[in-house]
Design a protein around this motif. Structure first.
Motif, PDB file in Angstrom:
ATOM      1  N   LYS A   1      12.203  -3.573   4.711  1.00 49.31           N
ATOM      2  CA  LYS A   1      11.456  -4.139   5.836  1.00 49.31           C
ATOM      3  C   LYS A   1      10.889  -3.058   6.755  1.00 49.31           C
ATOM      4  O   LYS A   1       9.767  -3.180   7.243  1.00 49.31           O
ATOM      5  CB  LYS A   1      12.351  -5.082   6.631  1.00 49.31           C
ATOM      6  N   HIS A   2      11.655  -1.993   6.987  1.00 51.38           N
ATOM      7  CA  HIS A   2      11.238  -0.983   7.948  1.00 51.38           C
ATOM      8  C   HIS A   2      11.057   0.420   7.362  1.00 51.38           C
ATOM      9  O   HIS A   2      10.732   1.351   8.095  1.00 51.38           O
ATOM     10  CB  HIS A   2      12.238  -0.911   9.106  1.00 51.38           C
ATOM     11  N   HIS A   3      11.303   0.580   6.066  1.00 52.23           N
ATOM     12  CA  HIS A   3      11.183   1.914   5.477  1.00 52.23           C
ATOM     13  C   HIS A   3      10.966   1.836   3.962  1.00 52.23           C
ATOM     14  O   HIS A   3      11.136   0.787   3.359  1.00 52.23           O
ATOM     15  CB  HIS A   3      12.423   2.764   5.785  1.00 52.23           C
ATOM     16  N   ILE A   4      10.583   2.971   3.414  1.00 47.32           N
ATOM     17  CA  ILE A   4      10.514   3.162   1.965  1.00 47.32           C
ATOM     18  C   ILE A   4      11.630   4.151   1.628  1.00 47.32           C
ATOM     19  O   ILE A   4      11.755   5.194   2.272  1.00 47.32           O
ATOM     20  CB  ILE A   4       9.168   3.768   1.524  1.00 47.32           C
ATOM     21  N   SER A   5      12.433   3.810   0.657  1.00 45.70           N
ATOM     22  CA  SER A   5      13.497   4.717   0.221  1.00 45.70           C
ATOM     23  C   SER A   5      13.070   5.422  -1.049  1.00 45.70           C
ATOM     24  O   SER A   5      12.483   4.820  -1.940  1.00 45.70           O
ATOM     25  CB  SER A   5      14.795   3.957  -0.046  1.00 45.70           C
TER      26      SER A   5
ATOM     27  N   GLU B   1      12.584  20.457   4.644  1.00 40.17           N
ATOM     28  CA  GLU B   1      11.382  19.735   5.071  1.00 40.17           C
ATOM     29  C   GLU B   1      11.666  18.283   5.424  1.00 40.17           C
ATOM     30  O   GLU B   1      10.977  17.712   6.258  1.00 40.17           O
ATOM     31  CB  GLU B   1      10.317  19.795   3.984  1.00 40.17           C
ATOM     32  N   VAL B   2      12.640  17.677   4.787  1.00 38.52           N
ATOM     33  CA  VAL B   2      12.932  16.262   5.035  1.00 38.52           C
ATOM     34  C   VAL B   2      14.169  16.065   5.909  1.00 38.52           C
ATOM     35  O   VAL B   2      14.650  14.952   6.062  1.00 38.52           O
ATOM     36  CB  VAL B   2      13.079  15.473   3.708  1.00 38.52           C
TER      37      VAL B   2
ATOM     38  N   ASP C   1       0.828  -1.201   0.000  1.00 40.06           N
ATOM     39  CA  ASP C   1       0.000   0.000   0.000  1.00 40.06           C
ATOM     40  C   ASP C   1       0.867   1.259   0.000  1.00 40.06           C
ATOM     41  O   ASP C   1       0.610   2.198  -0.754  1.00 40.06           O
ATOM     42  CB  ASP C   1      -0.936   0.020   1.212  1.00 40.06           C
ATOM     43  N   ALA C   2       1.891   1.279   0.835  1.00 33.37           N
ATOM     44  CA  ALA C   2       2.779   2.440   0.908  1.00 33.37           C
ATOM     45  C   ALA C   2       3.525   2.630  -0.405  1.00 33.37           C
ATOM     46  O   ALA C   2       3.644   3.764  -0.905  1.00 33.37           O
ATOM     47  CB  ALA C   2       3.762   2.283   2.065  1.00 33.37           C
ATOM     48  N   LEU C   3       4.018   1.548  -0.993  1.00 32.48           N
ATOM     49  CA  LEU C   3       4.730   1.652  -2.271  1.00 32.48           C
ATOM     50  C   LEU C   3       3.811   2.164  -3.377  1.00 32.48           C
ATOM     51  O   LEU C   3       4.211   2.997  -4.195  1.00 32.48           O
ATOM     52  CB  LEU C   3       5.323   0.298  -2.666  1.00 32.48           C
ATOM     53  N   GLU C   4       2.585   1.680  -3.388  1.00 35.54           N
ATOM     54  CA  GLU C   4       1.630   2.125  -4.413  1.00 35.54           C
ATOM     55  C   GLU C   4       1.322   3.611  -4.249  1.00 35.54           C
ATOM     56  O   GLU C   4       1.210   4.342  -5.231  1.00 35.54           O
ATOM     57  CB  GLU C   4       0.352   1.292  -4.357  1.00 35.54           C
ATOM     58  N   LYS C   5       1.211   4.088  -3.012  1.00 36.96           N
ATOM     59  CA  LYS C   5       0.946   5.506  -2.786  1.00 36.96           C
ATOM     60  C   LYS C   5       2.149   6.364  -3.185  1.00 36.96           C
ATOM     61  O   LYS C   5       1.970   7.470  -3.702  1.00 36.96           O
ATOM     62  CB  LYS C   5       0.550   5.738  -1.341  1.00 36.96           C
ATOM     63  N   VAL C   6       3.359   5.873  -2.967  1.00 34.40           N
ATOM     64  CA  VAL C   6       4.554   6.587  -3.425  1.00 34.40           C
ATOM     65  C   VAL C   6       4.520   6.658  -4.952  1.00 34.40           C
ATOM     66  O   VAL C   6       4.757   7.713  -5.546  1.00 34.40           O
ATOM     67  CB  VAL C   6       5.848   5.917  -2.922  1.00 34.40           C
ATOM     68  N   ARG C   7       4.206   5.554  -5.573  1.00 33.26           N
ATOM     69  CA  ARG C   7       4.102   5.502  -7.040  1.00 33.26           C
ATOM     70  C   ARG C   7       3.088   6.523  -7.553  1.00 33.26           C
ATOM     71  O   ARG C   7       3.349   7.270  -8.498  1.00 33.26           O
ATOM     72  CB  ARG C   7       3.688   4.081  -7.436  1.00 33.26           C
TER      73      ARG C   7
ATOM     74  N   ASP D   1       6.797   2.920  10.295  1.00 32.58           N
ATOM     75  CA  ASP D   1       6.032   3.050  11.535  1.00 32.58           C
ATOM     76  C   ASP D   1       5.514   4.471  11.759  1.00 32.58           C
ATOM     77  O   ASP D   1       4.945   4.775  12.798  1.00 32.58           O
ATOM     78  CB  ASP D   1       6.849   2.572  12.733  1.00 32.58           C
ATOM     79  N   LYS D   2       5.705   5.338  10.770  1.00 31.68           N
ATOM     80  CA  LYS D   2       5.190   6.704  10.810  1.00 31.68           C
ATOM     81  C   LYS D   2       4.492   6.994   9.479  1.00 31.68           C
ATOM     82  O   LYS D   2       4.806   6.377   8.466  1.00 31.68           O
ATOM     83  CB  LYS D   2       6.337   7.694  11.019  1.00 31.68           C
ATOM     84  N   PRO D   3       3.571   7.949   9.458  1.00 35.23           N
ATOM     85  CA  PRO D   3       2.920   8.284   8.186  1.00 35.23           C
ATOM     86  C   PRO D   3       3.947   8.765   7.154  1.00 35.23           C
ATOM     87  O   PRO D   3       4.832   9.562   7.470  1.00 35.23           O
ATOM     88  CB  PRO D   3       1.954   9.407   8.560  1.00 35.23           C
ATOM     89  N   ILE D   4       3.816   8.276   5.950  1.00 37.98           N
ATOM     90  CA  ILE D   4       4.720   8.699   4.874  1.00 37.98           C
ATOM     91  C   ILE D   4       4.201  10.014   4.312  1.00 37.98           C
ATOM     92  O   ILE D   4       3.017  10.139   3.992  1.00 37.98           O
ATOM     93  CB  ILE D   4       4.825   7.608   3.787  1.00 37.98           C
ATOM     94  N   PRO D   5       5.068  11.013   4.181  1.00 45.36           N
ATOM     95  CA  PRO D   5       4.642  12.326   3.680  1.00 45.36           C
ATOM     96  C   PRO D   5       4.576  12.341   2.151  1.00 45.36           C
ATOM     97  O   PRO D   5       5.490  12.800   1.466  1.00 45.36           O
ATOM     98  CB  PRO D   5       5.743  13.258   4.207  1.00 45.36           C
ATOM     99  N   TYR D   6       3.483  11.873   1.608  1.00 47.25           N
ATOM    100  CA  TYR D   6       3.361  11.743   0.156  1.00 47.25           C
ATOM    101  C   TYR D   6       3.472  13.086  -0.558  1.00 47.25           C
ATOM    102  O   TYR D   6       3.966  13.150  -1.683  1.00 47.25           O
ATOM    103  CB  TYR D   6       2.071  11.002  -0.209  1.00 47.25           C
ATOM    104  N   ASP D   7       3.055  14.171   0.107  1.00 48.01           N
ATOM    105  CA  ASP D   7       3.225  15.493  -0.493  1.00 48.01           C
ATOM    106  C   ASP D   7       4.709  15.817  -0.677  1.00 48.01           C
ATOM    107  O   ASP D   7       5.106  16.435  -1.661  1.00 48.01           O
ATOM    108  CB  ASP D   7       2.558  16.575   0.349  1.00 48.01           C
ATOM    109  N   GLN D   8       5.533  15.397   0.275  1.00 47.02           N
ATOM    110  CA  GLN D   8       6.973  15.631   0.153  1.00 47.02           C
ATOM    111  C   GLN D   8       7.586  14.752  -0.922  1.00 47.02           C
ATOM    112  O   GLN D   8       8.549  15.153  -1.553  1.00 47.02           O
ATOM    113  CB  GLN D   8       7.648  15.439   1.505  1.00 47.02           C
ATOM    114  N   VAL D   9       7.021  13.575  -1.128  1.00 47.91           N
ATOM    115  CA  VAL D   9       7.479  12.732  -2.222  1.00 47.91           C
ATOM    116  C   VAL D   9       7.277  13.491  -3.535  1.00 47.91           C
ATOM    117  O   VAL D   9       8.171  13.544  -4.375  1.00 47.91           O
ATOM    118  CB  VAL D   9       6.727  11.379  -2.254  1.00 47.91           C
ATOM    119  N   MET D  10       6.116  14.121  -3.674  1.00 44.82           N
ATOM    120  CA  MET D  10       5.830  14.872  -4.902  1.00 44.82           C
ATOM    121  C   MET D  10       6.788  16.062  -5.057  1.00 44.82           C
ATOM    122  O   MET D  10       7.195  16.389  -6.160  1.00 44.82           O
ATOM    123  CB  MET D  10       4.377  15.358  -4.895  1.00 44.82           C
ATOM    124  N   GLN D  11       7.176  16.679  -3.959  1.00 48.92           N
ATOM    125  CA  GLN D  11       8.085  17.818  -4.014  1.00 48.92           C
ATOM    126  C   GLN D  11       9.485  17.412  -4.442  1.00 48.92           C
ATOM    127  O   GLN D  11      10.243  18.246  -4.941  1.00 48.92           O
ATOM    128  CB  GLN D  11       8.155  18.514  -2.658  1.00 48.92           C
TER     129      GLN D  11
END
Length: 110
Positions: A64-68, A82-83, A23-29, A98-108
């Motif tokens: 396992k513990h993060h998205i890069s 910001e990051v 789910d997290a990877l798909e949202k990053v995508r 284990d924390k919300p991924i900042p998808y807006d920052q991914v876009m930035q």
């Protein structure tokens, strides 16, 4: 988690992870697609990649513990501020699962 298999699509890569990470990877995508709708999805170095104008724009990967996120280039100075609280290395940001991924920052980053 991923093994040493060579993936040919981002869907194939994402499917190898547990549901929560998928789910997290798909949202990053999706965030990358929204920021750069003209970019093409590819696989490079065994991880999901978006190319634009014949060059790599950004890579991302699940762990396992993060998205890069491997932004090329690494975003502007405001983005870097910001990051700054995330674990980073040259051109890499790690978003812990284990924390919300900042998808807006991914876009930035794009």
């Amino acid at each position: 988690m991923t093994d040493k298999k060579r993936f040919t699509t981002i869907d194939e890569y994402i499917s190898t992870f547990p549901g929560e990470i998928q789910d997290a990877l798909e949202k990053v995508r999706q965030a990358i697609q929204k920021a750069a709708p003209e970019a093409a999805e590819t696989m490079s170095y065994g991880i999901p990649t978006f190319d634009l104008g014949g060059k790599h724009l950004v890579f991302f990967a699940g762990w396992k513990h993060h998205i890069s996120l491997y932004p090329i280039p690494a975003g502007d100075e405001a983005f870097q501020q910001e990051v700054s609280h995330y674990k980073r290395a040259k051109g890499t940001i790690q978003f812990p699962l284990d924390k919300p991924i900042p998808y807006d920052q991914v876009m930035q980053a794009i």
